[in-house]
Each structure stands twice: as structure tokens, then as C-alpha cells.
Design a protein around this motif. Structure first.
Motif, mmCIF file in Angstrom:
data_model
loop_
_atom_site.group_PDB
_atom_site.id
_atom_site.type_symbol
_atom_site.label_atom_id
_atom_site.label_comp_id
_atom_site.label_asym_id
_atom_site.label_seq_id
_atom_site.Cartn_x
_atom_site.Cartn_y
_atom_site.Cartn_z
ATOM 1 N N LEU A 141 26.660 16.550 -12.568
ATOM 2 C CA LEU A 141 26.990 16.201 -11.186
ATOM 3 C C LEU A 141 26.412 14.853 -10.807
ATOM 4 N N ILE A 142 25.193 14.582 -11.279
ATOM 5 C CA ILE A 142 24.495 13.346 -10.888
ATOM 6 C C ILE A 142 24.968 12.150 -11.695
ATOM 7 N N PHE A 143 24.997 12.304 -13.030
ATOM 8 C CA PHE A 143 25.297 11.162 -13.874
ATOM 9 C C PHE A 143 26.769 11.175 -14.298
ATOM 10 N N ASN A 144 27.624 10.878 -13.343
ATOM 11 C CA ASN A 144 29.036 10.681 -13.642
ATOM 12 C C ASN A 144 29.503 9.469 -12.852
ATOM 13 N N PRO A 145 30.596 8.820 -13.270
ATOM 14 C CA PRO A 145 31.027 7.565 -12.620
ATOM 15 C C PRO A 145 31.177 7.679 -11.112
ATOM 16 N N ALA A 146 31.741 8.776 -10.630
ATOM 17 C CA ALA A 146 31.954 8.928 -9.188
ATOM 18 C C ALA A 146 30.629 8.986 -8.439
ATOM 19 N N SER A 147 29.657 9.714 -8.999
ATOM 20 C CA SER A 147 28.358 9.846 -8.348
ATOM 21 C C SER A 147 27.604 8.519 -8.338
ATOM 22 N N LEU A 148 27.673 7.785 -9.443
ATOM 23 C CA LEU A 148 26.985 6.496 -9.520
ATOM 24 C C LEU A 148 27.621 5.478 -8.571
ATOM 25 N N THR A 150 29.034 6.327 -5.787
ATOM 26 C CA THR A 150 28.557 6.776 -4.480
ATOM 27 C C THR A 150 27.160 6.253 -4.197
ATOM 28 N N LEU A 151 26.318 6.189 -5.236
ATOM 29 C CA LEU A 151 24.963 5.653 -5.073
ATOM 30 C C LEU A 151 25.007 4.181 -4.665
ATOM 31 N N LEU A 152 25.866 3.411 -5.320
ATOM 32 C CA LEU A 152 25.983 1.993 -4.970
ATOM 33 C C LEU A 152 26.462 1.828 -3.529
ATOM 34 N N LEU A 153 27.446 2.628 -3.129
ATOM 35 C CA LEU A 153 27.938 2.577 -1.755
ATOM 36 C C LEU A 153 26.844 3.005 -0.775
ATOM 37 N N ALA A 154 26.060 4.006 -1.172
ATOM 38 C CA ALA A 154 24.971 4.482 -0.313
ATOM 39 C C ALA A 154 23.930 3.393 -0.099
ATOM 40 N N LEU A 155 23.630 2.639 -1.147
ATOM 41 C CA LEU A 155 22.668 1.540 -1.020
ATOM 42 C C LEU A 155 23.206 0.456 -0.088
ATOM 43 N N TRP A 156 24.497 0.164 -0.213
ATOM 44 C CA TRP A 156 25.112 -0.839 0.658
ATOM 45 C C TRP A 156 25.101 -0.376 2.113
ATOM 46 N N ILE A 157 25.521 0.856 2.338
ATOM 47 C CA ILE A 157 25.589 1.383 3.699
ATOM 48 C C ILE A 157 24.195 1.490 4.311
ATOM 49 N N SER A 158 23.258 2.037 3.561
ATOM 50 C CA SER A 158 21.904 2.197 4.108
ATOM 51 C C SER A 158 21.249 0.839 4.356
ATOM 52 N N GLY A 159 21.449 -0.115 3.439
ATOM 53 C CA GLY A 159 20.889 -1.451 3.635
ATOM 54 C C GLY A 159 21.441 -2.107 4.886
ATOM 55 N N THR A 160 22.755 -1.968 5.090
ATOM 56 C CA THR A 160 23.403 -2.548 6.270
ATOM 57 C C THR A 160 22.904 -1.883 7.547
ATOM 58 N N GLU A 161 22.878 -0.566 7.555
ATOM 59 C CA GLU A 161 22.487 0.162 8.765
ATOM 60 C C GLU A 161 21.012 -0.033 9.098
ATOM 61 N N GLU A 162 20.159 -0.061 8.083
ATOM 62 C CA GLU A 162 18.739 -0.251 8.365
ATOM 63 C C GLU A 162 18.450 -1.660 8.874
ATOM 64 N N LEU A 163 19.142 -2.661 8.330
ATOM 65 C CA LEU A 163 18.954 -4.025 8.819
ATOM 66 C C LEU A 163 19.423 -4.152 10.267
ATOM 67 N N ILE A 164 20.477 -3.417 10.605
ATOM 68 C CA ILE A 164 20.984 -3.461 11.987
ATOM 69 C C ILE A 164 20.058 -2.704 12.934
ATOM 70 N N PHE A 165 19.849 -1.409 12.656
ATOM 71 C CA PHE A 165 19.200 -0.541 13.635
ATOM 72 C C PHE A 165 17.674 -0.606 13.601
ATOM 73 N N ARG A 166 17.060 -0.492 12.426
ATOM 74 C CA ARG A 166 15.603 -0.542 12.366
ATOM 75 C C ARG A 166 15.077 -1.959 12.180
ATOM 76 N N GLY A 167 15.957 -2.892 11.836
ATOM 77 C CA GLY A 167 15.545 -4.282 11.708
ATOM 78 C C GLY A 167 15.842 -5.070 12.963
ATOM 79 N N CYS A 168 17.095 -5.461 13.136
ATOM 80 C CA CYS A 168 17.513 -6.305 14.252
ATOM 81 C C CYS A 168 17.299 -5.622 15.612
ATOM 82 N N LEU A 169 17.931 -4.459 15.835
ATOM 83 C CA LEU A 169 17.879 -3.813 17.147
ATOM 84 C C LEU A 169 16.457 -3.415 17.529
ATOM 85 N N GLN A 170 15.739 -2.820 16.582
ATOM 86 C CA GLN A 170 14.368 -2.392 16.870
ATOM 87 C C GLN A 170 13.514 -3.584 17.304
ATOM 88 N N THR A 171 13.639 -4.699 16.591
ATOM 89 C CA THR A 171 12.834 -5.883 16.909
ATOM 90 C C THR A 171 13.207 -6.461 18.268
#
Length: 294
Positions: A141-148, A150-171
Motif C-alpha cells: 500500500l505504501i510503496f507503490n507508484p500511486a502512493s509515492l 500522493t506523497l509528492l503532492l502532499a509535500l507540495w500542498i502542505s508546503g504551500t498551505e503552511e507558507l500561506i497560513f502559518r507563515g504569511c498570515l500568522q506573521t
């Protein structure tokens, strides 16, 4: 137009933080709408139809313009991404990896306890031809192309959202409010922002999403203002929950009410998910105390 933007920069110190936030999101939406309309037509989608697999293209079109919005905001605010917690130092990468580990472990505990209690059951695996028993292979389940992917997309989404909400907006909000109030407001906006994709599914998750934002703010504090740790935790949660959901890996057994396991199988809409967030917050708080005493 350039004169207007330059004047906005000069006026920025006197503009209330809430007004700045409203201008931020208004600009973002205005810039995104043309692309969103074109994509919606191309995908033959319109509200209130469920998005399904059409969500990703729309989400990508929304997030791809974020760097430009944030760059303009940093210029107007006369600050840098580093002041928002975004830095390219090796220590940030190490914090991100620690965050991924912490997020994955927390999900393993969450699902593991529910499996042990008999509240959920695994739906993945293969039937043994010899014994007729179902063999679970979590690594498949973890080590298959679709899951990996998803991990890359998760890093992109989380990086974007954290920079917006906990980075820019919070500051920005901390210009007018205490850190706690600023975090509460930024987390509230973070929770409400999820309504754009699936309002009906998101409503029961709003308290959990708000608490998630507060926990991720605590992760930034524990990481000395860096976004690395919270990006890792956020990405792990997105990756794990999305993978389990899309693969249909688990199924409620009905032995526990939905308010415990999560309404519509959404962990953040249940007591178990809330306890996971509180446990993560406690660990981050204890880590911060340990660092301060050290």
C-alpha cells in the motif's frame, strides 16, 4: 498600476492586519477565477456537482499562482520568506523529515488502536491459496507508484498551505494580535478554506481542521519559527489519510459510533482524530519545554 502597488507598500504599516488578509485572499481569488472557469468548462464540471477526480486540476491551478501572490505580499510587507519560516537551510530539511516521521507514527497509532479495538478493519491484502486467510501487506500500500505520487503532492500542498497560513498570515496577524489570537484566526481561515472543495463533507471536520491549524502552529514554535517540522507533519497526514481513503484500505465495522471513528470515515470528524491532534500537540509542547530547559 505600479504607483498603486508602491503606494500600498508605503501605506502597509498603517493598514490593519485583517484588511491585509482580506486583500490577500481577494487578489488570489480574482487571479484564479479566469483559470478556474476555463478548467471547469474543460472538465465539464459546475457547482454543486461533486468534484471527485476533478479536484486536483482545480487545486493545482489555485496553488500554482501562490508563489507570485506571496512574493508580491513579501515585497509590500518589506519582509522575506525567511521571516515567514521558509528557508533552504539543511536544518529545515531535517525538521521536515522528523515531521514526516512524527506524522506517520501518529497515524499508525490512530489506525492501530482502532484496529485493535475492532472499530475498523483492513480491506487490503491477498487471500492465501493454502490457508484461505487474508494476508495483509501494508508495504504494498505504501510503496507503490500511486502512493509515492500522493506523497509528492502532499509535500507540495502542505508546503504551500503552511507558507500561506502559518507563515504569511500568522506573521501579518501578529502585527495587531498576540500569537495565540493570530493562530486562532489563521486556523479558522484555514478550516473555512476547505469548504471550497466539498462543503458537505467538510462541515463536520471544521473543529478538527481548526485544531489541526493550532497544532501546526505549535509545531512551528517547537521548530524555532521554521516551517520544516509542520510541513512534514501536515504532509504525512495528507499522504496517509488520502492513501487509505483512495485505496479503500479500511472500513468501519460499526462497533463504534461515527462520532468516534469519524463521520463519513473522515478522521478529523471524529473523537479519535481529535485525540490524535491533542496527543501530537502534547508531544510538541513537551519537546518545546525540553528544548527550553536544555
Amino acid at each position: 498600476m505600479w504607483n498603486s502597488i508602491n503606494n500600498l507598500r508605503l501605506m502597509s504599516p498603517s493598514i490593519p492586519a485583517i484588511v491585509k488578509i482580506i486583500l490577500f485572499f481577494s487578489t488570489w481569488i480574482v487571479l484564479w477565477l479566469p483559470a478556474a472557469i476555463v478548467l471547469a468548462i474543460a472538465l465539464k464540471w459546475h457547482p454543486p456537482q461533486p468534484l471527485g477526480n476533478k479536484k486536483l486540476p482545480l487545486l493545482a491551478s489555485l496553488y500554482v499562482i501562490v508563489p507570485f501572490i506571496l512574493w508580491a505580499t513579501s515585497w509590500i510587507e518589506n519582509t522575506s520568506f525567511a521571516n515567514w519560516g521558509w528557508d533552504w537551510q539543511p536544518a529545515v530539511l531535517m525538521s521536515l523529515m522528523r515531521g514526516l516521521g512524527l506524522g506517520i507514527i501518529s497515524l499508525v497509532i490512530l489506525f492501530g488502536l482502532q484496529l485493535t479495538a475492532g472499530w475498523i478493519e483492513l480491506q487490503i491484502g491477498e487471500i492465501s491459496t493454502e490457508t484461505g486467510e487474508k494476508k495483509i501487506n501494508p508495504w504494498a500500500l505504501i510503496f507503490n507508484p500511486a502512493s509515492l505520487l500522493t506523497l509528492l503532492l502532499a509535500l507540495w500542498i502542505s508546503g504551500t498551505e503552511e507558507l500561506i497560513f502559518r507563515g504569511c498570515l500568522q506573521t501579518i496577524l501578529q502585527q495587531d494580535y498576540s500569537m495565540l489570537i493570530a493562530a486562532a484566526i489563521a486556523s479558522f481561515i484555514f478550516a473555512l478554506a476547505h469548504l471550497i472543495w466539498a462543503a458537505k463533507e467538510t462541515l463536520p471536520q471544521l473543529p478538527g481542521l481548526w485544531l489541526m491549524g493550532m497544532v501546526l502552529t505549535l509545531a512551528r514554535i517547537a521548530d524555532n519559527g521554521s516551517l520544516g517540522l509542520e510541513i512534514g507533519i501536515h504532509a504525512a497526514w495528507i499522504w496517509g489519510i488520502t492513501t487509505v481513503d483512495t485505496e479503500g484500505a479500511i472500513n468501519p465495522t460499526g462497533r463504534a459510533p461515527e462520532w468516534i471513528t469519524g463521520i463519513a470515515a473522515k478522521p478529523l470528524a471524529g473523537a479519535a482524530g481529535i485525540l490524535l491532534l491533542l496527543a501530537t500537540a502534547t508531544l510538541l509542547f513537551l519537546t518545546q519545554i525540553s528544548v527550553n530547559q536544555g
